[in-house]
Design a protein around this motif. Structure first.
Motif, PDB file in Angstrom:
ATOM      1  N   SER A 104       0.844  -1.196   0.000  1.00 10.33           N
ATOM      2  CA  SER A 104       0.000   0.000   0.000  1.00 10.33           C
ATOM      3  C   SER A 104       0.875   1.241   0.000  1.00 10.33           C
ATOM      4  O   SER A 104       2.032   1.206   0.446  1.00 10.33           O
ATOM      5  N   PHE A 105       0.292   2.333  -0.503  1.00  6.49           N
ATOM      6  CA  PHE A 105       0.988   3.620  -0.571  1.00  6.49           C
ATOM      7  C   PHE A 105      -0.006   4.708  -0.204  1.00  6.49           C
ATOM      8  O   PHE A 105      -1.083   4.801  -0.803  1.00  6.49           O
ATOM      9  N   LYS A 106       0.356   5.532   0.770  1.00  7.23           N
ATOM     10  CA  LYS A 106      -0.496   6.645   1.178  1.00  7.23           C
ATOM     11  C   LYS A 106       0.223   7.946   0.909  1.00  7.23           C
ATOM     12  O   LYS A 106       1.323   8.179   1.401  1.00  7.23           O
ATOM     13  N   ALA A 107      -0.425   8.806   0.115  1.00  7.47           N
ATOM     14  CA  ALA A 107       0.173  10.089  -0.219  1.00  7.47           C
ATOM     15  C   ALA A 107       0.182  10.995   1.008  1.00  7.47           C
ATOM     16  O   ALA A 107      -0.824  11.143   1.694  1.00  7.47           O
ATOM     17  N   ALA A 108       1.332  11.571   1.294  1.00  5.21           N
ATOM     18  CA  ALA A 108       1.497  12.486   2.420  1.00  5.21           C
ATOM     19  C   ALA A 108       2.784  13.260   2.196  1.00  5.21           C
ATOM     20  O   ALA A 108       3.504  13.031   1.222  1.00  5.21           O
ATOM     21  N   GLU A 109       3.066  14.205   3.081  1.00  5.19           N
ATOM     22  CA  GLU A 109       4.320  14.948   2.971  1.00  5.19           C
ATOM     23  C   GLU A 109       5.499  13.984   2.993  1.00  5.19           C
ATOM     24  O   GLU A 109       6.470  14.147   2.263  1.00  5.19           O
ATOM     25  N   ILE A 110       5.423  12.970   3.848  1.00  2.00           N
ATOM     26  CA  ILE A 110       6.345  11.835   3.812  1.00  2.00           C
ATOM     27  C   ILE A 110       5.514  10.609   3.440  1.00  2.00           C
ATOM     28  O   ILE A 110       4.685  10.158   4.225  1.00  2.00           O
ATOM     29  N   PRO A 111       5.659  10.083   2.218  1.00  2.00           N
ATOM     30  CA  PRO A 111       4.811   8.978   1.770  1.00  2.00           C
ATOM     31  C   PRO A 111       4.885   7.777   2.717  1.00  2.00           C
ATOM     32  O   PRO A 111       5.950   7.454   3.252  1.00  2.00           O
ATOM     33  N   VAL A 112       3.737   7.128   2.911  1.00  2.00           N
ATOM     34  CA  VAL A 112       3.638   5.979   3.808  1.00  2.00           C
ATOM     35  C   VAL A 112       3.520   4.715   2.953  1.00  2.00           C
ATOM     36  O   VAL A 112       2.574   4.573   2.179  1.00  2.00           O
ATOM     37  N   ILE A 113       4.478   3.808   3.095  1.00  2.00           N
ATOM     38  CA  ILE A 113       4.521   2.584   2.302  1.00  2.00           C
ATOM     39  C   ILE A 113       4.497   1.379   3.238  1.00  2.00           C
ATOM     40  O   ILE A 113       5.254   1.323   4.206  1.00  2.00           O
ATOM     41  N   ARG A 114       3.619   0.426   2.944  1.00  2.00           N
ATOM     42  CA  ARG A 114       3.530  -0.817   3.698  1.00  2.00           C
ATOM     43  C   ARG A 114       3.555  -1.986   2.712  1.00  2.00           C
ATOM     44  O   ARG A 114       2.998  -1.891   1.615  1.00  2.00           O
ATOM     45  N   PHE A 115       4.181  -3.108   3.111  1.00  2.00           N
ATOM     46  CA  PHE A 115       4.268  -4.239   2.196  1.00  2.00           C
ATOM     47  C   PHE A 115       4.420  -5.547   2.963  1.00  2.00           C
ATOM     48  O   PHE A 115       4.869  -5.573   4.110  1.00  2.00           O
ATOM     49  N   ASP A 116       4.032  -6.625   2.301  1.00  2.00           N
ATOM     50  CA  ASP A 116       4.194  -7.987   2.802  1.00  2.00           C
ATOM     51  C   ASP A 116       4.487  -8.855   1.579  1.00  2.00           C
ATOM     52  O   ASP A 116       3.598  -9.110   0.761  1.00  2.00           O
ATOM     53  N   VAL A 117       5.739  -9.296   1.437  1.00  2.00           N
ATOM     54  CA  VAL A 117       6.218  -9.890   0.193  1.00  2.00           C
ATOM     55  C   VAL A 117       6.785 -11.278   0.457  1.00  2.00           C
ATOM     56  O   VAL A 117       7.375 -11.534   1.516  1.00  2.00           O
ATOM     57  N   HIS A 118       6.615 -12.170  -0.528  1.00 10.32           N
ATOM     58  CA  HIS A 118       7.130 -13.539  -0.421  1.00 10.32           C
ATOM     59  C   HIS A 118       7.799 -13.924  -1.743  1.00 10.32           C
ATOM     60  O   HIS A 118       7.397 -13.488  -2.827  1.00 10.32           O
ATOM     61  N   SER A 119       8.858 -14.745  -1.633  1.00  9.25           N
ATOM     62  CA  SER A 119       9.510 -15.298  -2.818  1.00  9.25           C
ATOM     63  C   SER A 119       9.956 -16.722  -2.541  1.00  9.25           C
ATOM     64  O   SER A 119      10.377 -17.044  -1.427  1.00  9.25           O
ATOM     65  N   ASP A 120       9.854 -17.570  -3.549  1.00 13.45           N
ATOM     66  CA  ASP A 120      10.317 -18.953  -3.417  1.00 13.45           C
ATOM     67  C   ASP A 120      11.837 -19.039  -3.396  1.00 13.45           C
ATOM     68  O   ASP A 120      12.416 -19.801  -2.622  1.00 13.45           O
ATOM     69  N   ASN A 121      12.490 -18.247  -4.252  1.00 13.51           N
ATOM     70  CA  ASN A 121      13.942 -18.367  -4.376  1.00 13.51           C
ATOM     71  C   ASN A 121      14.512 -17.069  -4.931  1.00 13.51           C
ATOM     72  O   ASN A 121      14.024 -16.554  -5.940  1.00 13.51           O
ATOM     73  N   ILE A 122      15.519 -16.531  -4.264  1.00 14.88           N
ATOM     74  CA  ILE A 122      16.230 -15.348  -4.755  1.00 14.88           C
ATOM     75  C   ILE A 122      17.726 -15.635  -4.697  1.00 14.88           C
ATOM     76  O   ILE A 122      18.271 -15.896  -3.634  1.00 14.88           O
ATOM     77  N   ASP A 123      18.361 -15.585  -5.844  1.00 12.19           N
ATOM     78  CA  ASP A 123      19.814 -15.733  -5.937  1.00 12.19           C
ATOM     79  C   ASP A 123      20.373 -14.400  -6.418  1.00 12.19           C
ATOM     80  O   ASP A 123      20.451 -14.131  -7.623  1.00 12.19           O
ATOM     81  N   LEU A 124      20.747 -13.547  -5.472  1.00 18.58           N
ATOM     82  CA  LEU A 124      21.243 -12.219  -5.824  1.00 18.58           C
ATOM     83  C   LEU A 124      22.573 -12.287  -6.551  1.00 18.58           C
ATOM     84  O   LEU A 124      22.857 -11.449  -7.413  1.00 18.58           O
TER      85      LEU A 124
END
Length: 735
Positions: free
Chosen positions: A370-390
């Motif tokens: 989610s993203f809420k517009a404000a003087e300082i933007p408010v960002i919230r997240f919940d993310v999942h990945s099976d596999n990440i090879d950086l």
């Protein structure tokens, strides 16, 4: 021929007579009050017609209108919302004799539009039509409240109107076929943000202005926003609702371009099948262009719905695919895909992204945000990945292999610069080591979220079951949680980075339990000299994130507790046998053994500060040996200076099958010097002789001294004073 000329002359006379009749019977200026009245009624704003209304007879019959102004309310920077220098209107002739004004097309030339949003958020577009709606409602309420009566006596008497009092346009009706703007301009100004858009040229056409009926609208525009030049064109079918707030669209197409000194948007296209408040609309869109170090080509589609109260916009089935390439990317070319559902709450300024999946080459993510517009933007997240090879994603694994190959192929010139002096490479490395990362983004974000990764690889370290929770607020990054499984053990990390000072401050606590040390160190640091099951507790803090500053300013403690392991590269038991043989004046018997020292436990508390890591309680225990050590290493120069005291503590069969029971209680000092990359181990003979009081060696020396004295002095060698002098000499040698 003469008949034809007579007919033609007759037609001309009819036209002249008709024009004369129009000029004599119909004065177009009489419509000024009616036009102004209708505009006031429908918009609540003043329309001022300064110029005259005149007849036009070529190329069609119509009116010409002089300078006209559509006024702004008080309190805006310019008096007019719309102003134009002249206008042309075509009309139908026959309805005029029935007091009906059918306007075919209105053409406005050189119009100027001024739209302003003040610092208090009020716009000069606010309220258009609201006064008319309010007046209509008030009239309806008044009509409902008026008493009804059928008696002639109760009926109100109508005032008598003399011909001189009657409105000159009374009884006339007006209809408008279409509107056309030619060579118009506009200024859109937002005093809240300081933004200003200057529309240099705008052309617009509306084939019919009839509320409740479909019409075709088209436009093209060219202008400037800051340094960004833009142009766009589009067309659609439009239904204007009688209340001006229920308009509908269908078959919308839009094409746009934009460019400034560093950006070039070659094309942006948008199509929409239809739009009606409360219903779903199908959209397709694309964008192609270049921004600094990045070129993109994106296409997508979705469904859109706007709630009937205009407060909630919903997006369903969003699908976006983009090809990107450039130096700003971790790879020269990448493919990015996104699918999601989304909503935007206008009142709250809140955008939510639900059930999204994104694919960046081989890395896939899913979750919500989610993203809420404000003087300082408010960002919230919940993310999942099976596999990440950086490492694979960033190409670090290939770079590491290439570096190893390069080092293997070097022939003595390694470390020198392009000129052979080495100065260029050294200077570049020094600059990089002192460069602080840019953390300014931490001060303008309010971020909180969770990341779960089933398998993760970074810096060649392999972890699984990763759970991360972090917060960014007011310039501080807080890693509240990082839990993972790591090489048969677990890791738990908490950390903070504060970017509010002149230099960033950081702190980190890390707890590692039950980790297999050798494969971890081999993967992460290519260090294969230590094995065992490790527990590590780290508590560190410092100022500055540049590599050089971290080495100089880092402070704290590192506690290690390893069990059932080995130190590779040195065989302490072999060195003890060598020390024993040296004390006996013999050469140690050579037995080929693996260069490692087994241990049952290895513990130490290391302190860091002022660029130095030191310890005074290094302790290694095994059934055979006891090792205690102390010393330090310089984190800047990577120099090593340790002394390790080794003792045989049990009667046991040593490594390699060599019996070393007779070495019990012997303490052997070993110096560790050199550097991190090339440590050197050596027996400290001086410390060996100083620390060990060897009775056997002393007795052997005494016998040799007595034998020498007898040969030299004869019977006087048995004199007590001579013996005392000899004993003092021997003690001085061994102490």
């Amino acid at each position: 021929m003469k008949k034809f000329l007579y007919i033609l002359l007759g037609l001309v006379l009819v036209v002249i007579i008709g024009i004369a009749a129009l000029l004599a019977l119909v004065d177009p200026n009489q419509f000024k009050p009616l036009i102004a009245e209708q505009v006031k009624k429908n918009t609540g704003r003043e329309l001022v017609i300064n110029g005259d209304i005149g007849w036009r007879f070529f190329p069609s019959i119509g009116f010409t209108l002089g300078e006209t102004e559509f006024r702004n309310p008080q309190g805006f920077a310019e008096p007019n919302l719309v102003r134009f220098s002249n206008a042309e209107l075509s009309v139908s002739v026959m309805p005029l004799f029935s007091q009906q004004l059918d306007i075919g097309n209105v053409s406005l030339n050189d119009a100027r539009v001024f739209i302003q949003t003040r610092k208090d958020g009020v716009s000069n577009l606010d309220g258009i039509g609201a006064q008319a709606s309010a007046a209509t409602s008030a009239d309806e309420n008044t009509a409902e409240q008026q008493p009804q009566s059928n008696t002639p006596e109760s009926a109100p008497s109508e005032p008598e109107t003399t011909p001189s009092q009657e409105s000159p346009a009374a009884g006339w009706t007006i209809s408008l076929a279409g509107v056309e703007l030619v060579n118009a301009s506009a200024v859109i100004r937002d005093d809240k943000t300081g933004a200003m858009t200057d529309v240099e040229q705008l052309n617009f056409s509306l084939t019919r202005f009839a509320p409740g009926e479909w019409t075709t609208a088209a436009f093209d525009v060219r202008g400037k926003n800051g340094e960004l030049n833009f142009s766009a064109k589009g067309d659609t079918e439009l239904m204007i609702a009688p209340t001006l707030d229920g308009a509908e669209l269908k078959a919308l197409t839009l094409d746009a371009q934009a460019a400034d000194k560093v950006n070039k948007i070659e094309s942006v296209t948008l199509t929409m099948d239809q739009f009606r408040v409360g219903d779903w609309s199908a959209l397709t869109f694309s964008a192609k262009g270049e921004i600094p170090d990045l070129a993109f080509d994106a296409k997508g589609e979705t469904r859109l719905k706007l709630s009937t109260d205009f407060n909630l916009a919903s997006v369903e089935g969003l699908s976006l695919n983009s090809d990107v390439k450039g130096n700003a990317l971790p790879r020269p070319e990448m493919k990015i895909g996104l699918t999601a559902d989304a909503t935007y709450d206008v009142a709250k300024g809140l955008a939510t992204l639900s059930a999204f999946t994104t694919q960046v080459d081989e890395i896939a993510l899913d979750g919500n945000a989610s993203f809420k517009a404000a003087e300082i933007p408010v960002i919230r997240f919940d993310v999942h990945s099976d596999n990440i090879d950086l490492d694979a994603f960033l190409g670090l694994d290939k770079a590491a292999k290439a570096e190893v190959k390069k080092e293997g192929d070097s022939t003595g010139t390694a470390g020198t610069g392009t000129d052979g002096s080495g100065a260029s490479s050294a200077n570049t490395a020094q600059v990089d080591k002192n460069k602080e990362p840019d953390l300014s983004a931490l001060k303008v974000l309010d971020v909180a979220g969770k990341v779960a990764i089933d398998k993760f690889k970074a810096g060649n370290a392999k972890v699984s079951s990763v759970m991360t929770e972090l917060v960014v607020n007011k310039g501080v990054l807080n890693l509240k949680r990082f839990d993972a499984k790591l090489y048969d053990g677990t890791i738990n990390v908490k950390a903070t980075i504060d970017a509010n000072g002149k230099l960033p401050r950081y702190s980190v606590t890390k707890h590692i339990k039950g980790v297999q040390v050798k494969p971890l160190l081999t993967d992460v640091a290519q260090f294969e000299n230590l094995a065992g099951t490790g527990n590590i507790d780290i508590n560190l803090s410092g100022t500055g994130l540049a590599e050089a500053r971290m080495r100089e300013n880092i402070a704290g403690t590192v506690k290690i507790n390893f069990a059932d392991g080995a130190i590779y590269g040195v065989n302490v038991a072999e060195m003890i046998r060598e020390a024993r043989a040296t004390l006996k004046g013999k050469k140690a018997e050579y037995v080929k053994e693996e260069r490692k020292t087994d241990f049952s436990s290895l513990t130490s508390t290391m302190k860091l500060g002022k660029g130095v890591l030191s310890t005074n309680d290094l302790h290694l225990a095994s059934p055979l040996l006891r090792i205690d050590g102390e010393g330090s290493t310089n984190l800047v120069s990577e120099a090593v200076d340790f002394t390790i005291m080794t003792s045989v503590v049990e009667s046991s069969q040593g490594q390699g099958g060599k019996d070393i029971d007779e070495l019990k209680d012997l303490t052997v000092p070993i110096d560790v010097n050199g550097s991190w990359s090339e440590p050197k181990f050596a027996l400290n003979l001086k410390e060996l002789l100083k620390r060990n009081s060897n009775k056997e060696l002393e007795r052997k020396a005494e016998r040799e001294v007595e034998r020498g004295l007898k040969k030299l002095l004869g019977d006087k060698a048995d004199d007590d004073q001579v013996k005392d002098a000899a004993n003092k000499l021997l003690k001085g040698l061994f102490n």
